[in-house]
Write a protein that holds these residues in place. Structure first.
Motif, PDB file in Angstrom:
ATOM      1  N   UNK A  12     -26.375 -19.530   3.176  1.00  0.00           N
ATOM      2  CA  UNK A  12     -25.369 -18.485   3.417  1.00  0.00           C
ATOM      3  C   UNK A  12     -23.957 -19.026   3.221  1.00  0.00           C
ATOM      4  N   UNK A  13     -23.715 -20.260   3.659  1.00  0.00           N
ATOM      5  CA  UNK A  13     -22.398 -20.876   3.473  1.00  0.00           C
ATOM      6  C   UNK A  13     -22.120 -21.090   1.993  1.00  0.00           C
ATOM      7  N   UNK A  14     -23.089 -21.621   1.261  1.00  0.00           N
ATOM      8  CA  UNK A  14     -22.899 -21.834  -0.177  1.00  0.00           C
ATOM      9  C   UNK A  14     -22.682 -20.513  -0.915  1.00  0.00           C
ATOM     10  N   UNK A  15     -23.412 -19.489  -0.522  1.00  0.00           N
ATOM     11  CA  UNK A  15     -23.246 -18.175  -1.139  1.00  0.00           C
ATOM     12  C   UNK A  15     -21.858 -17.605  -0.824  1.00  0.00           C
ATOM     13  N   UNK A  16     -21.408 -17.774   0.402  1.00  0.00           N
ATOM     14  CA  UNK A  16     -20.075 -17.292   0.776  1.00  0.00           C
ATOM     15  C   UNK A  16     -18.997 -18.015  -0.037  1.00  0.00           C
ATOM     16  N   UNK A  17     -19.110 -19.330  -0.142  1.00  0.00           N
ATOM     17  CA  UNK A  17     -18.137 -20.092  -0.928  1.00  0.00           C
ATOM     18  C   UNK A  17     -18.196 -19.719  -2.410  1.00  0.00           C
ATOM     19  N   UNK A  18     -19.362 -19.375  -2.894  1.00  0.00           N
ATOM     20  CA  UNK A  18     -19.490 -18.916  -4.275  1.00  0.00           C
ATOM     21  C   UNK A  18     -18.745 -17.603  -4.468  1.00  0.00           C
ATOM     22  N   UNK A  19     -18.924 -16.684  -3.528  1.00  0.00           N
ATOM     23  CA  UNK A  19     -18.333 -15.352  -3.667  1.00  0.00           C
ATOM     24  C   UNK A  19     -16.840 -15.322  -3.364  1.00  0.00           C
ATOM     25  N   UNK A  20     -16.390 -16.106  -2.372  1.00  0.00           N
ATOM     26  CA  UNK A  20     -15.015 -15.954  -1.892  1.00  0.00           C
ATOM     27  C   UNK A  20     -14.162 -17.214  -2.004  1.00  0.00           C
ATOM     28  N   UNK A  21     -14.722 -18.297  -2.503  1.00  0.00           N
ATOM     29  CA  UNK A  21     -13.972 -19.544  -2.559  1.00  0.00           C
ATOM     30  C   UNK A  21     -13.774 -20.095  -3.950  1.00  0.00           C
ATOM     31  N   UNK A  22     -13.988 -19.260  -4.942  1.00  0.00           N
ATOM     32  CA  UNK A  22     -13.869 -19.716  -6.329  1.00  0.00           C
ATOM     33  C   UNK A  22     -12.505 -20.352  -6.615  1.00  0.00           C
ATOM     34  N   UNK A  23     -11.442 -19.687  -6.218  1.00  0.00           N
ATOM     35  CA  UNK A  23     -10.096 -20.164  -6.545  1.00  0.00           C
ATOM     36  C   UNK A  23      -9.245 -20.430  -5.309  1.00  0.00           C
ATOM     37  N   UNK A  24      -9.901 -20.675  -4.172  1.00  0.00           N
ATOM     38  CA  UNK A  24      -9.126 -20.939  -2.965  1.00  0.00           C
ATOM     39  C   UNK A  24      -9.917 -21.822  -2.011  1.00  0.00           C
ATOM     40  N   UNK A  25      -9.203 -22.389  -1.082  1.00  0.00           N
ATOM     41  CA  UNK A  25      -9.804 -23.193  -0.028  1.00  0.00           C
ATOM     42  C   UNK A  25     -10.094 -22.251   1.138  1.00  0.00           C
ATOM     43  N   UNK A  26     -11.341 -22.265   1.604  1.00  0.00           N
ATOM     44  CA  UNK A  26     -11.781 -21.310   2.622  1.00  0.00           C
ATOM     45  C   UNK A  26     -11.850 -21.996   3.984  1.00  0.00           C
ATOM     46  N   UNK A  27     -11.150 -21.444   4.984  1.00  0.00           N
ATOM     47  CA  UNK A  27     -11.208 -22.021   6.342  1.00  0.00           C
ATOM     48  C   UNK A  27     -12.597 -21.874   6.967  1.00  0.00           C
ATOM     49  N   UNK A  28     -12.951 -22.862   7.783  1.00  0.00           N
ATOM     50  CA  UNK A  28     -14.284 -22.849   8.404  1.00  0.00           C
ATOM     51  C   UNK A  28     -14.491 -21.650   9.314  1.00  0.00           C
ATOM     52  N   UNK A  29     -13.447 -21.236  10.032  1.00  0.00           N
ATOM     53  CA  UNK A  29     -13.625 -20.103  10.950  1.00  0.00           C
ATOM     54  C   UNK A  29     -13.898 -18.809  10.184  1.00  0.00           C
ATOM     55  N   UNK A  30     -13.344 -18.672   8.994  1.00  0.00           N
ATOM     56  CA  UNK A  30     -13.633 -17.494   8.157  1.00  0.00           C
ATOM     57  C   UNK A  30     -15.102 -17.472   7.761  1.00  0.00           C
ATOM     58  N   UNK A  31     -15.606 -18.622   7.349  1.00  0.00           N
ATOM     59  CA  UNK A  31     -17.012 -18.723   6.930  1.00  0.00           C
ATOM     60  C   UNK A  31     -17.935 -18.397   8.103  1.00  0.00           C
ATOM     61  N   UNK A  32     -17.681 -19.040   9.242  1.00  0.00           N
ATOM     62  CA  UNK A  32     -18.584 -18.842  10.376  1.00  0.00           C
ATOM     63  C   UNK A  32     -18.543 -17.402  10.895  1.00  0.00           C
ATOM     64  N   UNK A  33     -17.364 -16.785  10.906  1.00  0.00           N
ATOM     65  CA  UNK A  33     -17.271 -15.388  11.340  1.00  0.00           C
ATOM     66  C   UNK A  33     -17.968 -14.452  10.360  1.00  0.00           C
TER      67      UNK A  33
END
Length: 142
Positions: A12-33
């Motif tokens: 789920x984390x890898x999928x989230x980073x694939x969808x929403x982290x392509x061109x940005x650094x994603x904060x951990x609290x965003x991922x976990x929420x």
């Protein structure tokens, strides 16, 4: 047999980073929420993903996480091996000497070996870019 929650969270984390982290650094609290993963648990998983070479950690106030390589190069096998370095459905498949009947290469051993090889092949055949595209087209995930 069932996949551990920890492996599902990795996916789920890898999928989230694939969808929403392509061109940005994603904060951990965003991922976990967004993925409904306890924050401390997601931090431990993100550390394991970094150790596996799949995620880069950016420290500081604007820190977060980003994939280290294109999502089409990250497979479900990579995700599973972040938690289970050796994919083995039965010990005797990888170590015939561990057979408690001392039969080594019996019919069950061969059947489990075939199933394990097919399972690993299926895990290798699916990447996170494809999964992200599937969830968008089906409308089943964010």
């Amino acid at each position: 047999m069932r996949i551990k929650n920890e492996i599902e969270y990795v996916m789920r984390i890898l999928l989230y980073l694939t969808k929403y982290g392509e061109n940005r650094i994603v904060p951990s609290n965003e991922i976990s929420e967004a993925e409904d993963i306890p924050h401390l648990f997601s931090l431990r998983i993100l550390k394991k993903l970094e150790k596996a070479g799949l995620v880069k950690i950016f420290k500081g106030a604007k820190g977060g996480y980003q994939l280290t390589k294109p999502s089409e190069e990250i497979t479900l096998r990579d995700a599973v091996e972040t938690i289970e370095p050796i994919i083995c459905i039965k010990d005797c498949v990888n170590d015939p000497g561990s057979c408690n009947l001392r039969r080594g290469n019996c019919a069950l051993h061969r059947a489990f070996g075939d199933i394990q090889r097919e399972f690993i092949k299926k895990l290798e055949s699916r990447n996170f870019k494809e999964l992200a595209e599937e969830t968008y087209s089906e409308g089943t995930c964010r």
